[in-house]
Design an enzyme around this catalytic site. Structure first.
Site, PDB file in Angstrom:
ATOM      1  N   ASP A 182       5.921   0.982  -6.632  1.00 23.10           N
ATOM      2  CA  ASP A 182       5.816   0.018  -7.719  1.00 23.10           C
ATOM      3  C   ASP A 182       5.192   0.523  -9.022  1.00 23.10           C
ATOM      4  OD1 ASP A 182       6.565  -1.220  -5.427  1.00 23.10           O
ATOM      5  OD2 ASP A 182       5.111  -2.835  -5.539  1.00 23.10           O
ATOM      6  N   GLU A 422      -2.178  -0.100   4.758  1.00 18.43           N
ATOM      7  CA  GLU A 422      -1.008   0.042   3.888  1.00 18.43           C
ATOM      8  C   GLU A 422      -0.972   1.463   3.310  1.00 18.43           C
ATOM      9  OE1 GLU A 422      -1.201  -2.702   0.661  1.00 18.43           O
ATOM     10  OE2 GLU A 422       0.872  -2.329   0.038  1.00 18.43           O
TER      11      GLU A 422
END
Ligand code: 2M8
Length: 507
Positions: A182, A422
């Site tokens: 991202d 994550e």
């Protein structure tokens, strides 16, 4: 390189807890990307999740991919999120407003952009394993490939046509989210041309409530740009050609292109093996042509000075010079042995996995030697186990088994505290972002299963939670690791993996 094997107890604990995480995130026919921060099905997460689940249950792994395909658009696009139930995730379906698009699926709500095409790579691995097991698993996997071959082909064709209309050999992305990375510095230059307008609907972020520290997420200014691009897609009713002429962000993505090339070759291989898609204009030939075009595009993007592949800003025609892990795209799709060898050496060398500051010698999202490196900021430096998996997979595929095993082993060592975060702070090894992230647990299972092919053994699902590792236990574990790294190794050399000394690394 001397990262040591995890002990049998650590292997057992990790396998059990990884299995538990995937089980807990299982919603029946799909898996949420993480329990709270990402409570839906994400596209490339699902690919990694499927290959992890396959070490336990081939039928359930195939179901994951089958569910993902229910979200496929009439254009062939596999959307980046499938929203199966309401949640506080933002931006949710009411922001994506995909009902404006004629091509959307009717049976499930989705986002309106896509993510890297990892799926056929996962499927081919699942098929390979299922064949090794034989029996029902093999039958189910082969039937699944026959049943879904055209859908995967349509997905790849979508990327090769709607997203590469001028045949540059680079897949065009319309949003940084489509890259999966991202807020990577790869996108800083193109995002500087994204200017949210005052008529963009206001927004309240939900993600910050789910992480310990907001600096682990993209900033508000970055989010405003993300949502502005979303708005631009809605305003052209998700028509790719219309977006291309009006949208602010249009970039040729090397990593997506390399994955498309690799996945297309694998789809062609599977087609040939199973006798599907034959003939001069059949799916096999079409896939080979896609693979050739995008492999060429990726190789053309390599900077002769750095040896890394580059993205292309299609708004300005400029190469984007950033030392990110996407620069290893040619390693993923192959095609030029000299480039592959140079990339292998770079990857294992002192600017990347061999950098002296790294806690674990696994690929960071940005080189620690780069001015763009930020050790705690999302895709700007931290280590993402899925990237490490991709690098290990690519090395293995290009015949570098030893190097691939080292990355796997180091990757397992990184995950040994069983947080399945994550992402990971590359210097301290700290776990960041969401916990119990499905794709991280899946990678652990795959790495465990791949340690020694002869020892491949299915991991059993657990039906109840294993005790979580407490902060005190983790601190004791880390202290022991540091001690070992400093040379105080136990007499029998087993135990948690230790960080190798720089001079012991290859490359
Ligand atoms: C992250 O992206 C989502 C948006 O798609 C988010 O930040 O809300 C990325 O790491 C992406 O690559 C990943 O697929 C997703 C779910 O794990 O989270």
């Amino acid at each position: 390189m001397t990262v040591s094997q995890p002990s049998a107890v650590e292997v057992g604990l990790m396998a059990g807890r990884a299995g538990y995480v995937l089980r807990a995130n299982d919603r029946g026919r799909f898996t949420v990307a993480s329990p709270t921060l990402y409570p839906h099905m994400w596209s490339w997460d699902a690919g990694f999740v499927a290959l992890g689940i396959a070490t336990v249950s081939v039928p359930r792994a195939l179901d994951e991919l089958r569910t993902l395909l229910t979200g496929q658009w009439a254009t062939g696009m596999i959307p980046h999120i499938l929203f199966h139930s309401p949640s506080d995730y933002f931006p949710g379906p009411e922001r994506w407003r995909t009902q404006v698009a004629a091509a959307r699926p009717l049976e499930v709500l989705t986002s309106g952009i896509c993510q890297p095409p990892i799926h056929v790579i996962a499927l081919s691995r699942i098929l390979h394993d299922a064949r090794r097991r034989g029996g029902t698993d093999q039958q189910l996997a082969e039937d699944f490939v026959r049943e879904t071959f055209d859908q995967w082909l349509a997905w790849h064709q979508y990327l090769a046509t709607a997203r590469d209309p001028y045949s540059y050999g680079l897949v065009e992305i319309h949003h940084g989210w489509e890259s999966g990375m991202d807020d990577s510095p790869r996108w800083d230059v193109p995002y500087a041309n994204v200017h949210p307008q005052p008529d963009m609907p206001p927004f309240v972020r939900a993600d910050l409530a789910h992480v310990a520290d907001p600096s682990q997420r993209p900033s508000d200014a970055e989010y405003a740009r993300y949502l502005w691009l979303l708005e631009q897609k809605v305003r052209v009713r998700y028509d790719d050609a219309a977006y291309r002429s009006t949208g602010d962000f249009v970039v040729g993505d090397v990593l997506v292109s390399a994955l498309l090339a690799a996945a297309s070759d694998l789809l062609a291989d599977m087609g040939e093996e199973l006798g599907i898609g034959g003939g001069s204009s059949g799916g096999v030939e079409q896939s080979r042509a896609i693979a050739r075009r995008f492999r060429t595009g990726v190789l053309r993007s390599v900077d002769p000075d750095t040896g890394l592949a580059r993205d292309l800003d299609l708004r300005t025609g400029n190469w984007l010079e950033v030392e990110s892990a996407a620069g290893f795209a040619p390693l993923l799709c192959g095609g030029d042995e000299a480039v592959t060898r140079r990339q292998r050496d770079l990857l294992l060398g002192p600017r990347w996995c061999g950098h002296s500051r790294l806690r674990w010698p696994v690929v960071p999202s940005v080189s620690p030697a780069s001015a763009d490196f930020r050790e705690r900021t999302y895709w700007r430096g931290p280590q993402w186990p899925v990237l490490n998996w991709l690098m290990a997979w690519a090395l293995n595929r290009s015949g570098e088994q030893e190097a691939a095993n080292q990355l796997r082993l180091a990757g397992l060592s990184q995950l040994i505290d069983c947080d399945f975060a994550e992402y990971y702070e590359p210097v301290t090894g700290e776990t960041l972002g969401s916990r119990d992230q499905s794709w991280t647990a899946a990678i652990a299972l795959d790495f465990l299963a791949a340690r020694r092919p002869a020892q491949r053994r299915p991991v059993r699902w657990l039906t109840s939670e294993l005790p979580r590792i407490t902060p005190a236990q983790r601190a004791a574990h880390q202290a022991a690791q540091h001690q070992r790294a400093a040379g105080h190794r136990p007499a029998h050399g087993h135990g948690p993996a230790t960080r190798p000394q720089p001079q012991q690394r290859p490359g």
